[in-house]
Motif scaffolding. Structure first.
Motif, PDB file in Angstrom:
ATOM      1  N   ASP A   1       0.831  -1.199   0.000  1.00 39.29           N
ATOM      2  CA  ASP A   1       0.000   0.000   0.000  1.00 39.29           C
ATOM      3  C   ASP A   1       0.874   1.260   0.000  1.00 39.29           C
ATOM      4  OD1 ASP A   1       0.966  -0.175   2.557  1.00 39.29           O
ATOM      5  OD2 ASP A   1      -0.962   0.178   3.537  1.00 39.29           O
ATOM      6  N   ASP A   2       0.227   2.400  -0.104  1.00 35.42           N
ATOM      7  CA  ASP A   2       0.955   3.668  -0.239  1.00 35.42           C
ATOM      8  C   ASP A   2       1.818   3.972   0.977  1.00 35.42           C
ATOM      9  OD1 ASP A   2      -0.089   4.046  -2.722  1.00 35.42           O
ATOM     10  OD2 ASP A   2      -1.694   5.392  -2.060  1.00 35.42           O
ATOM     11  N   SER A   3       1.309   3.668   2.176  1.00 32.78           N
ATOM     12  CA  SER A   3       2.085   3.992   3.377  1.00 32.78           C
ATOM     13  C   SER A   3       3.383   3.191   3.426  1.00 32.78           C
ATOM     14  CB  SER A   3       1.259   3.758   4.639  1.00 32.78           C
ATOM     15  OG  SER A   3       0.927   2.385   4.765  1.00 32.78           O
ATOM     16  N   GLU A   4       3.341   1.925   2.990  1.00 37.82           N
ATOM     17  CA  GLU A   4       4.563   1.121   2.939  1.00 37.82           C
ATOM     18  C   GLU A   4       5.543   1.688   1.921  1.00 37.82           C
ATOM     19  OE1 GLU A   4       4.281  -3.490   3.810  1.00 37.82           O
ATOM     20  OE2 GLU A   4       2.805  -2.825   2.325  1.00 37.82           O
ATOM     21  N   LEU A   5       5.039   2.064   0.768  1.00 34.23           N
ATOM     22  CA  LEU A   5       5.886   2.631  -0.279  1.00 34.23           C
ATOM     23  C   LEU A   5       6.572   3.910   0.206  1.00 34.23           C
ATOM     24  CD1 LEU A   5       6.884   2.548  -3.213  1.00 34.23           C
ATOM     25  CD2 LEU A   5       4.853   3.872  -3.820  1.00 34.23           C
ATOM     26  N   PHE A   6       5.819   4.783   0.850  1.00 27.29           N
ATOM     27  CA  PHE A   6       6.403   6.024   1.352  1.00 27.29           C
ATOM     28  C   PHE A   6       7.406   5.766   2.466  1.00 27.29           C
ATOM     29  CE2 PHE A   6       2.359   8.029  -0.308  1.00 27.29           C
ATOM     30  CZ  PHE A   6       2.983   8.566  -1.412  1.00 27.29           C
ATOM     31  N   ARG A   7       7.149   4.730   3.280  1.00 25.14           N
ATOM     32  CA  ARG A   7       8.093   4.388   4.345  1.00 25.14           C
ATOM     33  C   ARG A   7       9.400   3.895   3.740  1.00 25.14           C
ATOM     34  NH1 ARG A   7       9.216  -0.239   6.860  1.00 25.14           N
ATOM     35  NH2 ARG A   7       7.388  -1.301   6.013  1.00 25.14           N
ATOM     36  N   PHE A   8       9.317   3.062   2.690  1.00 25.97           N
ATOM     37  CA  PHE A   8      10.530   2.583   2.013  1.00 25.97           C
ATOM     38  C   PHE A   8      11.310   3.748   1.402  1.00 25.97           C
ATOM     39  CE2 PHE A   8       8.532  -1.769   1.425  1.00 25.97           C
ATOM     40  CZ  PHE A   8       9.366  -2.372   2.361  1.00 25.97           C
TER      41      PHE A   8
ATOM     42  N   VAL B   1      17.182   4.408  -4.606  1.00 29.41           N
ATOM     43  CA  VAL B   1      17.279   2.986  -4.282  1.00 29.41           C
ATOM     44  C   VAL B   1      15.936   2.298  -4.515  1.00 29.41           C
ATOM     45  CG1 VAL B   1      17.699   1.338  -2.424  1.00 29.41           C
ATOM     46  CG2 VAL B   1      19.151   3.348  -2.659  1.00 29.41           C
ATOM     47  N   VAL B   2      14.868   2.917  -4.049  1.00 29.25           N
ATOM     48  CA  VAL B   2      13.535   2.330  -4.222  1.00 29.25           C
ATOM     49  C   VAL B   2      13.166   2.257  -5.693  1.00 29.25           C
ATOM     50  CG1 VAL B   2      11.079   2.642  -3.736  1.00 29.25           C
ATOM     51  CG2 VAL B   2      12.766   3.015  -1.929  1.00 29.25           C
ATOM     52  N   LEU B   3      13.472   3.297  -6.453  1.00 28.47           N
ATOM     53  CA  LEU B   3      13.171   3.296  -7.885  1.00 28.47           C
ATOM     54  C   LEU B   3      13.979   2.222  -8.610  1.00 28.47           C
ATOM     55  CD1 LEU B   3      11.687   4.611 -10.260  1.00 28.47           C
ATOM     56  CD2 LEU B   3      13.619   6.173 -10.461  1.00 28.47           C
ATOM     57  N   SER B   4      15.248   2.082  -8.274  1.00 23.14           N
ATOM     58  CA  SER B   4      16.087   1.051  -8.897  1.00 23.14           C
ATOM     59  C   SER B   4      15.555  -0.341  -8.590  1.00 23.14           C
ATOM     60  CB  SER B   4      17.526   1.169  -8.406  1.00 23.14           C
ATOM     61  OG  SER B   4      18.060   2.400  -8.758  1.00 23.14           O
TER      62      SER B   4
ATOM     63  N   LEU C   1      14.107  -2.971 -11.354  1.00 21.32           N
ATOM     64  CA  LEU C   1      14.761  -4.268 -11.462  1.00 21.32           C
ATOM     65  C   LEU C   1      13.766  -5.405 -11.319  1.00 21.32           C
ATOM     66  CD1 LEU C   1      17.373  -5.899 -11.724  1.00 21.32           C
ATOM     67  CD2 LEU C   1      17.566  -5.780  -9.237  1.00 21.32           C
ATOM     68  N   VAL C   2      12.872  -5.301 -10.371  1.00 22.25           N
ATOM     69  CA  VAL C   2      11.862  -6.347 -10.168  1.00 22.25           C
ATOM     70  C   VAL C   2      10.950  -6.446 -11.380  1.00 22.25           C
ATOM     71  CG1 VAL C   2       9.831  -6.952  -8.790  1.00 22.25           C
ATOM     72  CG2 VAL C   2      11.944  -6.272  -7.657  1.00 22.25           C
ATOM     73  N   ARG C   3      10.551  -5.324 -11.925  1.00 18.95           N
ATOM     74  CA  ARG C   3       9.647  -5.343 -13.086  1.00 18.95           C
ATOM     75  C   ARG C   3      10.326  -5.843 -14.351  1.00 18.95           C
ATOM     76  NH1 ARG C   3       4.928  -1.473 -13.838  1.00 18.95           N
ATOM     77  NH2 ARG C   3       5.525  -2.098 -15.894  1.00 18.95           N
ATOM     78  N   MET C   4      11.597  -5.541 -14.522  1.00 22.60           N
ATOM     79  CA  MET C   4      12.300  -5.856 -15.765  1.00 22.60           C
ATOM     80  C   MET C   4      13.009  -7.209 -15.742  1.00 22.60           C
ATOM     81  SD  MET C   4      12.003  -3.148 -17.843  1.00 22.60           S
ATOM     82  CE  MET C   4      13.375  -3.327 -18.932  1.00 22.60           C
TER      83      MET C   4
END
Length: 56
Positions: free
Chosen positions: A2-9, A17-20, A24-27
């Motif tokens: 969920d959004d709160s987990e994403l923002f916490r990461f 780091v989160v974007l990379s 990586l997971v998607r590709m």
């Protein structure tokens, strides 16, 4: 996730780091299939030339 987990990461690890990790997971599966297809293409080109395929 969920959004709160994403923002916490993002807060804990930083945006780059989160974007990379996300990319990586998607590709990952796409890169694996692309590697397989490139290997097959190499074998097919070698067969058309009459050469023995390398590494397979």
């Amino acid at each position: 996730m969920d959004d709160s987990e994403l923002f916490r990461f993002i807060k804990d690890f930083g945006f780059p780091v989160v974007l990379s990790w996300f990319l990586l997971v998607r590709m990952e599966s796409k890169l694996a299939s692309l590697t397989e297809v490139i290997g097959e293409l190499s074998c097919n080109i070698a067969a058309l030339r009459g050469e023995a395929p390398k590494g397979r």
